[in-house]
Design a protein around this motif. Structure first.
Motif, PDB file in Angstrom:
ATOM      1  N   VAL A  14       0.837  -1.197   0.000  1.00 44.51           N
ATOM      2  CA  VAL A  14       0.000   0.000   0.000  1.00 44.51           C
ATOM      3  C   VAL A  14       0.872   1.247   0.000  1.00 44.51           C
ATOM      4  O   VAL A  14       1.879   1.314   0.716  1.00 44.51           O
ATOM      5  N   GLN A  15       0.490   2.218  -0.805  1.00 41.53           N
ATOM      6  CA  GLN A  15       1.162   3.517  -0.836  1.00 41.53           C
ATOM      7  C   GLN A  15       0.363   4.494   0.026  1.00 41.53           C
ATOM      8  O   GLN A  15      -0.814   4.762  -0.245  1.00 41.53           O
ATOM      9  N   VAL A  16       0.993   5.008   1.070  1.00 41.27           N
ATOM     10  CA  VAL A  16       0.337   5.903   2.019  1.00 41.27           C
ATOM     11  C   VAL A  16       0.849   7.325   1.821  1.00 41.27           C
ATOM     12  O   VAL A  16       2.048   7.547   1.649  1.00 41.27           O
ATOM     13  N   THR A  17      -0.057   8.295   1.833  1.00 42.52           N
ATOM     14  CA  THR A  17       0.300   9.707   1.725  1.00 42.52           C
ATOM     15  C   THR A  17      -0.345  10.475   2.875  1.00 42.52           C
ATOM     16  O   THR A  17      -1.540  10.341   3.120  1.00 42.52           O
ATOM     17  N   VAL A  18       0.457  11.260   3.589  1.00 42.84           N
ATOM     18  CA  VAL A  18      -0.028  12.090   4.687  1.00 42.84           C
ATOM     19  C   VAL A  18       0.331  13.537   4.382  1.00 42.84           C
ATOM     20  O   VAL A  18       1.443  13.827   3.929  1.00 42.84           O
ATOM     21  N   SER A  19      -0.608  14.453   4.625  1.00 41.39           N
ATOM     22  CA  SER A  19      -0.389  15.863   4.303  1.00 41.39           C
ATOM     23  C   SER A  19      -0.758  16.756   5.473  1.00 41.39           C
ATOM     24  O   SER A  19      -1.728  16.499   6.194  1.00 41.39           O
ATOM     25  N   LEU A  20       0.025  17.828   5.639  1.00 37.82           N
ATOM     26  CA  LEU A  20      -0.267  18.899   6.575  1.00 37.82           C
ATOM     27  C   LEU A  20      -0.638  20.126   5.761  1.00 37.82           C
ATOM     28  O   LEU A  20       0.101  20.520   4.849  1.00 37.82           O
ATOM     29  N   GLU A  21      -1.771  20.729   6.045  1.00 36.90           N
ATOM     30  CA  GLU A  21      -2.215  21.891   5.290  1.00 36.90           C
ATOM     31  C   GLU A  21      -2.835  22.929   6.216  1.00 36.90           C
ATOM     32  O   GLU A  21      -3.221  22.616   7.348  1.00 36.90           O
ATOM     33  N   GLN A  22      -2.907  24.157   5.755  1.00 39.59           N
ATOM     34  CA  GLN A  22      -3.554  25.207   6.525  1.00 39.59           C
ATOM     35  C   GLN A  22      -5.012  25.317   6.108  1.00 39.59           C
ATOM     36  O   GLN A  22      -5.358  25.161   4.946  1.00 39.59           O
ATOM     37  N   THR A  23      -5.868  25.570   7.089  1.00 38.98           N
ATOM     38  CA  THR A  23      -7.284  25.794   6.801  1.00 38.98           C
ATOM     39  C   THR A  23      -7.665  27.257   7.000  1.00 38.98           C
ATOM     40  O   THR A  23      -8.760  27.663   6.642  1.00 38.98           O
ATOM     41  N   GLN A  24      -6.752  28.011   7.600  1.00 36.46           N
ATOM     42  CA  GLN A  24      -6.949  29.453   7.752  1.00 36.46           C
ATOM     43  C   GLN A  24      -5.592  30.129   7.736  1.00 36.46           C
ATOM     44  O   GLN A  24      -4.655  29.694   8.429  1.00 36.46           O
ATOM     45  N   ASP A  25      -5.460  31.190   6.954  1.00 33.29           N
ATOM     46  CA  ASP A  25      -4.191  31.896   6.827  1.00 33.29           C
ATOM     47  C   ASP A  25      -3.794  32.556   8.145  1.00 33.29           C
ATOM     48  O   ASP A  25      -4.633  32.888   8.980  1.00 33.29           O
ATOM     49  N   ALA A  26      -2.471  32.766   8.255  1.00 27.14           N
ATOM     50  CA  ALA A  26      -1.963  33.589   9.346  1.00 27.14           C
ATOM     51  C   ALA A  26      -2.238  35.051   9.021  1.00 27.14           C
ATOM     52  O   ALA A  26      -2.461  35.422   7.870  1.00 27.14           O
ATOM     53  N   SER A  27      -2.238  35.891  10.048  1.00 22.36           N
ATOM     54  CA  SER A  27      -2.430  37.324   9.841  1.00 22.36           C
ATOM     55  C   SER A  27      -1.354  38.087  10.602  1.00 22.36           C
ATOM     56  O   SER A  27      -0.643  37.523  11.449  1.00 22.36           O
ATOM     57  N   THR A  50       3.754  17.311   2.374  1.00 19.12           N
ATOM     58  CA  THR A  50       3.280  15.964   2.059  1.00 19.12           C
ATOM     59  C   THR A  50       4.419  14.957   2.138  1.00 19.12           C
ATOM     60  O   THR A  50       5.516  15.202   1.632  1.00 19.12           O
ATOM     61  N   LEU A  51       4.127  13.827   2.751  1.00 15.53           N
ATOM     62  CA  LEU A  51       5.069  12.707   2.813  1.00 15.53           C
ATOM     63  C   LEU A  51       4.366  11.449   2.315  1.00 15.53           C
ATOM     64  O   LEU A  51       3.217  11.193   2.675  1.00 15.53           O
ATOM     65  N   SER A  52       5.063  10.673   1.495  1.00 13.57           N
ATOM     66  CA  SER A  52       4.518   9.416   0.972  1.00 13.57           C
ATOM     67  C   SER A  52       5.467   8.274   1.299  1.00 13.57           C
ATOM     68  O   SER A  52       6.691   8.448   1.302  1.00 13.57           O
ATOM     69  N   LYS A  53       4.879   7.125   1.561  1.00 11.39           N
ATOM     70  CA  LYS A  53       5.696   5.951   1.910  1.00 11.39           C
ATOM     71  C   LYS A  53       4.940   4.692   1.512  1.00 11.39           C
ATOM     72  O   LYS A  53       3.711   4.623   1.629  1.00 11.39           O
ATOM     73  N   GLU A  54       5.687   3.693   1.044  1.00 14.46           N
ATOM     74  CA  GLU A  54       5.067   2.401   0.726  1.00 14.46           C
ATOM     75  C   GLU A  54       5.169   1.490   1.938  1.00 14.46           C
ATOM     76  O   GLU A  54       6.253   1.334   2.525  1.00 14.46           O
ATOM     77  N   LEU A  55       4.051   0.898   2.301  1.00 10.16           N
ATOM     78  CA  LEU A  55       4.005  -0.081   3.379  1.00 10.16           C
ATOM     79  C   LEU A  55       3.785  -1.455   2.765  1.00 10.16           C
ATOM     80  O   LEU A  55       2.743  -1.723   2.164  1.00 10.16           O
ATOM     81  N   LYS A  56       4.761  -2.318   2.905  1.00 10.83           N
ATOM     82  CA  LYS A  56       4.680  -3.660   2.344  1.00 10.83           C
ATOM     83  C   LYS A  56       3.638  -4.505   3.082  1.00 10.83           C
ATOM     84  O   LYS A  56       3.485  -4.406   4.297  1.00 10.83           O
ATOM     85  N   GLY A  57       2.929  -5.331   2.322  1.00 11.47           N
ATOM     86  CA  GLY A  57       1.996  -6.266   2.930  1.00 11.47           C
ATOM     87  C   GLY A  57       2.726  -7.477   3.489  1.00 11.47           C
ATOM     88  O   GLY A  57       3.906  -7.704   3.207  1.00 11.47           O
ATOM     89  N   GLN A  58       2.032  -8.265   4.296  1.00  6.75           N
ATOM     90  CA  GLN A  58       2.621  -9.461   4.911  1.00  6.75           C
ATOM     91  C   GLN A  58       1.797 -10.685   4.522  1.00  6.75           C
ATOM     92  O   GLN A  58       0.850 -11.075   5.207  1.00  6.75           O
ATOM     93  N   LYS A  59       2.172 -11.332   3.424  1.00 11.92           N
ATOM     94  CA  LYS A  59       1.444 -12.516   2.965  1.00 11.92           C
ATOM     95  C   LYS A  59       1.623 -13.704   3.897  1.00 11.92           C
ATOM     96  O   LYS A  59       0.770 -14.597   3.934  1.00 11.92           O
TER      97      LYS A  59
END
Length: 356
Positions: free
Chosen positions: A132-145, A185-194
């Motif tokens: 599985v390819q996992v992507t995690v992101s940090l984003e702003q929902t309101q600007d700084a002032s 954004t950071l992405s990483k592949e997580l290997k499965g365990q058959k």
């Protein structure tokens, strides 16, 4: 004599009947044919399938932070804890001026509550047989002032008096800073365990499939661990006319395809004078994968970047600290660089670098 003849006749008939059940019956003519029996071909099923992808993901993590560039909290808690009743029962770890709550106090007097410059860790676990390819992101929902700008580093020069904030996402190996509307954004592949699955038969559905083995997993599930970190420039003058950005952390995942071309996810970077720059690179996989980078072309002058200015290792394309000097020698403050991979298709990705 007649009695003996009857016995002999009976014995002869018994032997003849016994032999008749296994002897071939010969009929008149030179050949014969007949059916032995008929039957159907039963198919037991095709390739066994693994269950659908199963992921353990965080559902509610508090990513609220406190910005304290003037060290108001630490100065009022350093003496009598009662001097700051709002945070009594809490310890504040780190001195970056940004604090995330990592542990709630059980009581005001307990002193076991914790705020830290690094947030609580949240894990994403692949409990599947599939990669599985996992992507995690940090984003702003309101600007700084109030003229607050984002920084790509948590270290500030004493001569830097600008109001800056550093908020970043990290997985312990790579760190990406938030920059306005550009997500970290950071992405990483997580290997499965058959090995954690075994063949089974569903008597109700009449199907063969893999099922999860009972008990503890044979092999530990692969996971990715993330946290937030931050800092604020304490050299600036901070008054009440500021508002810090609101943030959100999101995730997504997809099953990894067998063949993937090389790529660079983030296409724009700021180069700080005198500092190296790391660019995360995905070399791809399967028949489309690359093993390295063959060249980097400077879009401003259409010449190759000197190979001494960049290296590639372990998923990172690193530009040396001398890159900013190289830029200035060309008389430009930004340029597009074309990165060419050594895969069979000579895949190219264009990234934009700006000198700060």
């Amino acid at each position: 004599m007649r009695k003996n003849f009857k016995k002999l006749t009976a014995l002869t008939l018994t032997v003849a009947m016994s032999m008749a059940s296994t002897m071939t019956a010969f009929a008149a003519g030179t050949s014969a044919s007949g059916d032995i029996g008929t039957g159907t071909g039963d198919y037991e099923g095709g390739e066994m399938q693994y269950p659908a992808i199963s992921m353990t993901v965080p559902t509610s993590k508090d990513v609220t932070y406190i910005a304290d560039p003037n060290d108001l909290i630490s100065s009022t808690l350093s003496g009598d804890a009662a001097a700051n009743s709002q945070y009594a029962g809490y310890k504040f770890q780190g001195n970056t001026g940004i604090y995330f709550k990592t542990k709630t106090a059980t009581s005001v007097a307990s002193g076991d509550g914790v705020y830290s410059s690094t947030s609580e860790v949240f894990d994403i676990i692949n409990e599947s047989a599939q990669d599985v390819q996992v992507t995690v992101s940090l984003e702003q929902t309101q600007d700084a002032s109030g003229d607050i700008a984002y920084s790509d580093t948590g270290t500030f020069q004493t001569t830097d008096k600008a109001k800056k904030i550093y908020l970043a996402l990290t997985d312990g190996t790579s760190t990406k800073a938030l920059s306005g509307d550009v997500k970290a954004t950071l992405s990483k592949e997580l290997k499965g365990q058959k090995d954690n699955y075994e063949p089974s038969y569903d008597s109700v559905g009449g199907e063969y499939a893999f099922q999860l083995k009972s008990g503890d997993p044979v092999k530990a599930w692969n996971k990715a661990s993330y946290s937030l970190t931050g800092a604020v420039n304490k050299n600036a003058t901070w008054k009440d006319d500021v508002g810090f950005p609101n943030i959100k952390v999101t995730y997504s995942w997809n099953q990894s395809p067998a063949d993937v071309a090389p790529s660079i996810a983030v296409k724009e970077y700021t180069v700080t004078a005198g500092r190296p720059l790391d660019v995360d690179v995905d070399m791809g996989r399967g028949t489309l994968a690359a093993t390295g980078i063959s060249s980097i072309l400077n879009g401003y002058s259409n010449t190759n970047v000197n190979e001494s200015l960049f290296t590639y290792a372990n998923g990172k394309l690193t530009f040396a600290s001398g890159l900013s000097t190289w830029f200035k020698g060309k008389g430009v403050s930004s340029a597009n660089l074309t990165v060419t991979f050594d895969d069979s298709a000579n895949t190219q990705e264009v990234i934009k670098l700006t000198i700060r």
